[in-house]
Motif scaffolding. Sequence first.
Motif, PDB file in Angstrom:
ATOM      1  N   GLU A 102       0.984  -1.241   0.402  1.00  0.00           N
ATOM      2  CA  GLU A 102       0.473  -0.144   0.278  1.00  0.00           C
ATOM      3  C   GLU A 102       0.419   1.515   0.118  1.00  0.00           C
ATOM      4  N   SER A 103       1.567   1.126   0.905  1.00  0.00           N
ATOM      5  CA  SER A 103       2.543   2.567   0.945  1.00  0.00           C
ATOM      6  C   SER A 103       3.489   2.940   0.294  1.00  0.00           C
ATOM      7  N   GLY A 104       4.060   1.842  -0.365  1.00  0.00           N
ATOM      8  CA  GLY A 104       5.619   1.691  -0.697  1.00  0.00           C
ATOM      9  C   GLY A 104       6.618   2.047  -0.045  1.00  0.00           C
ATOM     10  N   GLU A 105       6.161   1.828   1.346  1.00  0.00           N
ATOM     11  CA  GLU A 105       7.778   1.314   1.980  1.00  0.00           C
ATOM     12  C   GLU A 105       7.865   0.138   2.799  1.00  0.00           C
ATOM     13  N   ALA A 106       8.765  -0.647   2.975  1.00  0.00           N
ATOM     14  CA  ALA A 106       9.149  -1.121   3.829  1.00  0.00           C
ATOM     15  C   ALA A 106       8.492  -1.593   5.028  1.00  0.00           C
ATOM     16  N   HIS A 107       7.431  -2.382   5.866  1.00  0.00           N
ATOM     17  CA  HIS A 107       7.199  -2.548   7.222  1.00  0.00           C
ATOM     18  C   HIS A 107       7.278  -4.123   7.764  1.00  0.00           C
ATOM     19  N   TYR A 108       7.306  -4.421   8.464  1.00  0.00           N
ATOM     20  CA  TYR A 108       7.776  -5.856   9.002  1.00  0.00           C
ATOM     21  C   TYR A 108       7.044  -5.921  10.449  1.00  0.00           C
ATOM     22  N   TRP A 109       7.619  -7.242  10.418  1.00  0.00           N
ATOM     23  CA  TRP A 109       6.926  -7.731  12.479  1.00  0.00           C
ATOM     24  C   TRP A 109       8.199  -7.730  12.934  1.00  0.00           C
ATOM     25  N   SER A 110       7.802  -6.974  13.803  1.00  0.00           N
ATOM     26  CA  SER A 110       8.959  -7.074  14.897  1.00  0.00           C
ATOM     27  C   SER A 110       8.835  -8.757  15.560  1.00  0.00           C
ATOM     28  N   ARG A 111       9.580  -8.826  16.184  1.00  0.00           N
ATOM     29  CA  ARG A 111       8.959 -10.549  16.620  1.00  0.00           C
ATOM     30  C   ARG A 111       9.543 -10.290  18.580  1.00  0.00           C
ATOM     31  N   SER A 112      10.630  -8.597  18.697  1.00  0.00           N
ATOM     32  CA  SER A 112      10.771  -9.535  19.824  1.00  0.00           C
ATOM     33  C   SER A 112       9.443  -8.442  20.398  1.00  0.00           C
ATOM     34  N   ARG A 113       9.196  -7.169  19.795  1.00  0.00           N
ATOM     35  CA  ARG A 113       8.348  -5.931  19.914  1.00  0.00           C
ATOM     36  C   ARG A 113       6.930  -6.266  19.800  1.00  0.00           C
TER      37      ARG A 113
END
Lengths: 126, 126
Positions: A41-52
Amino acid sequence: MIELDFKKGGGLLPAVVQDHASGKVLMVAYINQASWDKTLESGEAHYWSRSRKEIWHKGGTSGHVQKIREIFVDCDKDTVLFRVEQVGGAACHTGYESCFYRKIGADGGATIVDEKVFDPERVYKK
Amino acid sequence: MIELDFKKGGGLLPAVVQDHASGKVLMVAYINQASWDKTLESGEAHYWSRSRKEIWHKGGTSGHVQKIREIFVDCDKDTVLFRVEQVGGAACHTGYESCFYRKIGADGGATIVDEKVFDPERVYKK
Protein backbone atom coordinates in the motif's frame (compact mmCIF):
# COMPACT_ATOMS: atom_id res chain seq x y z
CA MET A 1 -2.78 -11.02 -6.41
CA ILE A 2 -0.12 -13.45 -5.21
CA GLU A 3 -0.75 -15.34 -1.97
CA LEU A 4 2.39 -15.79 0.09
CA ASP A 5 2.84 -18.92 2.18
CA PHE A 6 2.85 -17.56 5.72
CA LYS A 7 1.83 -20.90 7.25
CA LYS A 8 5.21 -22.62 7.04
CA GLY A 9 6.75 -20.04 9.39
CA GLY A 10 3.82 -19.76 11.80
CA GLY A 11 2.47 -16.59 10.19
CA LEU A 12 5.84 -15.03 9.38
CA LEU A 13 8.24 -15.24 6.48
CA PRO A 14 11.63 -13.67 5.85
CA ALA A 15 12.19 -10.63 3.65
CA VAL A 16 15.68 -10.18 2.27
CA VAL A 17 16.44 -6.51 1.77
CA GLN A 18 18.88 -5.50 -0.93
CA ASP A 19 20.06 -2.07 -2.02
CA HIS A 20 18.56 -1.57 -5.48
CA ALA A 21 21.57 0.36 -6.79
CA SER A 22 24.60 -1.41 -5.29
CA GLY A 23 23.12 -4.90 -4.89
CA LYS A 24 24.42 -5.03 -1.31
CA VAL A 25 22.36 -7.23 1.00
CA LEU A 26 21.31 -4.91 3.81
CA MET A 27 19.30 -7.01 6.25
CA VAL A 28 16.75 -9.75 6.75
CA ALA A 29 13.52 -9.05 8.61
CA TYR A 30 10.17 -10.82 8.93
CA ILE A 31 6.76 -9.97 7.54
CA ASN A 32 3.25 -11.12 8.36
CA GLN A 33 0.19 -10.58 6.16
CA ALA A 34 -0.53 -7.15 7.69
CA SER A 35 3.00 -5.84 7.20
CA TRP A 36 3.00 -7.21 3.63
CA ASP A 37 -0.25 -5.35 2.90
CA LYS A 38 1.15 -2.15 4.44
CA THR A 39 4.32 -2.46 2.35
CA LEU A 40 2.37 -2.84 -0.89
CA GLU A 41 0.00 0.00 0.00
CA SER A 42 2.59 2.51 1.19
CA GLY A 43 5.64 1.69 -0.95
CA GLU A 44 7.79 1.65 2.19
CA ALA A 45 9.01 -1.49 3.94
CA HIS A 46 6.96 -2.64 6.93
CA TYR A 47 7.95 -5.68 8.97
CA TRP A 48 6.78 -7.62 11.99
CA SER A 49 9.02 -7.03 14.97
CA ARG A 50 9.51 -10.42 16.62
CA SER A 51 10.82 -8.80 19.82
CA ARG A 52 8.21 -6.05 20.17
CA LYS A 53 5.43 -8.16 18.60
CA GLU A 54 4.09 -5.30 16.51
CA ILE A 55 4.13 -3.91 12.99
CA TRP A 56 7.41 -2.12 12.43
CA HIS A 57 7.59 0.70 9.92
CA LYS A 58 11.33 0.57 9.24
CA GLY A 59 12.75 4.06 9.70
CA GLY A 60 9.73 5.27 11.68
CA THR A 61 12.06 6.39 14.51
CA SER A 62 15.31 7.10 12.68
CA GLY A 63 13.87 8.48 9.44
CA HIS A 64 15.82 5.77 7.60
CA VAL A 65 12.86 4.39 5.69
CA GLN A 66 13.23 1.87 2.88
CA LYS A 67 11.53 2.93 -0.34
CA ILE A 68 10.48 -0.13 -2.28
CA ARG A 69 11.81 -0.20 -5.83
CA GLU A 70 11.14 -3.84 -6.70
CA ILE A 71 9.76 -6.92 -4.96
CA PHE A 72 10.46 -10.52 -5.94
CA VAL A 73 8.97 -13.71 -4.54
CA ASP A 74 10.72 -17.07 -4.42
CA CYS A 75 9.72 -20.42 -5.92
CA ASP A 76 7.98 -21.60 -2.74
CA LYS A 77 6.30 -18.24 -2.04
CA ASP A 78 7.75 -18.36 1.47
CA THR A 79 10.44 -15.68 1.08
CA VAL A 80 10.40 -12.23 -0.50
CA LEU A 81 13.16 -9.98 -1.76
CA PHE A 82 12.76 -6.22 -1.35
CA ARG A 83 15.02 -4.12 -3.56
CA VAL A 84 15.01 -0.73 -1.87
CA GLU A 85 16.35 2.76 -1.74
CA GLN A 86 17.71 3.01 1.80
CA VAL A 87 17.15 6.58 3.02
CA GLY A 88 20.03 7.76 5.22
CA GLY A 89 22.38 5.23 3.64
CA ALA A 90 22.30 2.73 6.52
CA ALA A 91 19.89 -0.10 7.27
CA CYS A 92 21.43 -1.39 10.49
CA HIS A 93 20.52 0.04 13.90
CA THR A 94 24.23 -0.16 14.78
CA GLY A 95 25.01 2.54 12.20
CA TYR A 96 26.43 0.31 9.48
CA GLU A 97 25.07 0.38 5.94
CA SER A 98 24.31 -3.33 6.15
CA CYS A 99 23.57 -5.59 9.10
CA PHE A 100 26.12 -7.96 7.49
CA TYR A 101 29.14 -5.86 8.47
CA ARG A 102 31.14 -8.79 9.86
CA LYS A 103 32.96 -11.30 7.73
CA ILE A 104 33.71 -14.83 8.89
CA GLY A 105 37.34 -15.84 8.46
CA ALA A 106 38.81 -19.27 7.72
CA ASP A 107 39.12 -19.87 11.50
CA GLY A 108 35.40 -19.17 12.03
CA GLY A 109 36.07 -15.82 13.70
CA ALA A 110 34.26 -12.59 12.75
CA THR A 111 35.94 -9.35 11.63
CA ILE A 112 34.25 -5.99 11.06
CA VAL A 113 34.77 -5.06 7.41
CA ASP A 114 32.61 -1.93 7.10
CA GLU A 115 32.62 1.66 8.34
CA LYS A 116 29.74 3.18 10.31
CA VAL A 117 27.55 5.58 8.35
CA PHE A 118 25.97 7.15 11.44
CA ASP A 119 26.34 7.24 15.20
CA PRO A 120 23.36 5.30 16.62
CA GLU A 121 23.47 7.26 19.89
CA ARG A 122 22.73 10.47 18.00
CA VAL A 123 20.08 9.05 15.71
CA TYR A 124 18.06 7.23 18.35
CA LYS A 125 18.40 9.62 21.32
CA LYS A 126 15.16 11.27 22.39
CA MET B 1 34.98 -18.75 16.71
CA ILE B 2 31.69 -16.92 16.37
CA GLU B 3 28.61 -18.44 18.00
CA LEU B 4 25.48 -18.00 15.97
CA ASP B 5 22.13 -17.52 17.68
CA PHE B 6 20.22 -20.63 16.67
CA LYS B 7 17.85 -20.42 19.66
CA LYS B 8 15.62 -17.63 18.33
CA GLY B 9 14.51 -19.81 15.40
CA GLY B 10 14.20 -23.09 17.30
CA GLY B 11 17.60 -24.37 16.18
CA LEU B 12 17.50 -22.92 12.66
CA LEU B 13 18.45 -19.62 11.13
CA PRO B 14 18.19 -18.30 7.57
CA ALA B 15 21.11 -18.14 5.17
CA VAL B 16 20.80 -15.66 2.32
CA VAL B 17 22.70 -16.88 -0.72
CA GLN B 18 24.13 -14.33 -3.12
CA ASP B 19 26.15 -14.81 -6.29
CA HIS B 20 29.60 -13.50 -5.44
CA ALA B 21 30.20 -12.09 -8.92
CA SER B 22 26.85 -10.61 -9.98
CA GLY B 23 25.44 -9.79 -6.54
CA LYS B 24 22.17 -11.50 -7.51
CA VAL B 25 20.26 -12.95 -4.55
CA LEU B 26 19.84 -16.63 -5.43
CA MET B 27 17.88 -18.18 -2.57
CA VAL B 28 17.25 -18.37 1.14
CA ALA B 29 17.69 -21.65 2.99
CA TYR B 30 18.03 -22.64 6.65
CA ILE B 31 21.01 -23.88 8.61
CA ASN B 32 21.38 -25.61 11.95
CA GLN B 33 24.63 -25.98 13.88
CA ALA B 34 25.59 -29.21 12.07
CA SER B 35 25.07 -27.76 8.58
CA TRP B 36 26.96 -24.62 9.61
CA ASP B 37 29.90 -26.76 10.75
CA LYS B 38 29.78 -28.78 7.53
CA THR B 39 29.74 -25.59 5.43
CA LEU B 40 32.80 -24.18 7.21
CA GLU B 41 34.67 -27.51 7.02
CA SER B 42 33.91 -28.33 3.38
CA GLY B 43 33.72 -24.89 1.75
CA GLU B 44 30.42 -25.90 0.11
CA ALA B 45 26.99 -24.78 1.30
CA HIS B 46 25.11 -27.24 3.50
CA TYR B 47 21.62 -26.52 4.79
CA TRP B 48 18.92 -28.12 6.88
CA SER B 49 16.04 -29.33 4.77
CA ARG B 50 12.87 -28.40 6.66
CA SER B 51 10.77 -30.75 4.53
CA ARG B 52 13.09 -33.79 4.58
CA LYS B 53 14.41 -33.04 8.08
CA GLU B 54 18.00 -33.81 7.18
CA ILE B 55 21.28 -32.14 6.30
CA TRP B 56 21.15 -31.02 2.70
CA HIS B 57 24.34 -30.73 0.70
CA LYS B 58 23.11 -28.29 -1.94
CA GLY B 59 23.94 -29.72 -5.36
CA GLY B 60 24.44 -33.25 -4.02
CA THR B 61 21.88 -34.56 -6.55
CA SER B 62 22.15 -32.05 -9.40
CA GLY B 63 25.87 -31.30 -9.15
CA HIS B 64 24.98 -27.65 -8.73
CA VAL B 65 27.00 -27.11 -5.55
CA GLN B 66 27.60 -23.70 -4.07
CA LYS B 67 31.27 -22.95 -3.44
CA ILE B 68 31.59 -20.56 -0.55
CA ARG B 69 33.57 -17.43 -1.40
CA GLU B 70 32.67 -15.25 1.59
CA ILE B 71 30.44 -15.51 4.64
CA PHE B 72 29.01 -12.58 6.58
CA VAL B 73 27.02 -12.59 9.81
CA ASP B 74 24.43 -10.00 10.80
CA CYS B 75 24.26 -7.73 13.84
CA ASP B 76 22.09 -10.15 15.85
CA LYS B 77 24.03 -13.25 14.78
CA ASP B 78 20.76 -14.83 13.72
CA THR B 79 21.21 -14.61 9.94
CA VAL B 80 24.14 -15.38 7.67
CA LEU B 81 25.00 -14.33 4.14
CA PHE B 82 26.79 -16.80 1.88
CA ARG B 83 28.47 -15.26 -1.14
CA VAL B 84 28.97 -18.20 -3.48
CA GLU B 85 30.06 -19.46 -6.83
CA GLN B 86 26.98 -21.28 -8.10
CA VAL B 87 28.16 -24.29 -10.11
CA GLY B 88 25.86 -24.92 -13.10
CA GLY B 89 24.66 -21.33 -13.08
CA ALA B 90 21.32 -22.01 -11.40
CA ALA B 91 20.40 -22.23 -7.73
CA CYS B 92 16.68 -22.95 -8.07
CA HIS B 93 15.32 -26.48 -8.44
CA THR B 94 12.91 -25.08 -11.06
CA GLY B 95 15.82 -24.36 -13.39
CA TYR B 96 16.05 -20.62 -12.87
CA GLU B 97 19.32 -18.94 -11.83
CA SER B 98 17.62 -17.51 -8.76
CA CYS B 99 14.61 -18.68 -6.76
CA PHE B 100 13.45 -15.05 -6.97
CA TYR B 101 12.44 -15.28 -10.64
CA ARG B 102 9.02 -13.66 -10.16
CA LYS B 103 8.52 -9.94 -9.74
CA ILE B 104 5.52 -8.49 -7.94
CA GLY B 105 3.72 -5.78 -9.90
CA ALA B 106 1.85 -2.74 -8.65
CA ASP B 107 -1.36 -4.80 -8.56
CA GLY B 108 0.25 -7.46 -6.31
CA GLY B 109 0.44 -10.02 -9.12
CA ALA B 110 3.59 -11.99 -9.96
CA THR B 111 5.32 -12.09 -13.35
CA ILE B 112 8.20 -14.35 -14.38
CA VAL B 113 11.14 -12.10 -15.28
CA ASP B 114 13.94 -14.66 -15.80
CA GLU B 115 14.85 -17.39 -18.28
CA LYS B 116 15.44 -21.00 -17.27
CA VAL B 117 19.09 -22.07 -17.22
CA PHE B 118 18.31 -25.79 -17.19
CA ASP B 119 15.43 -28.19 -17.62
CA PRO B 120 14.72 -29.66 -14.17
CA GLU B 121 13.29 -32.87 -15.66
CA ARG B 122 16.64 -33.66 -17.25
CA VAL B 123 18.79 -32.72 -14.27
CA TYR B 124 16.82 -34.59 -11.62
CA LYS B 125 15.73 -37.66 -13.59
CA LYS B 126 17.29 -40.91 -12.40
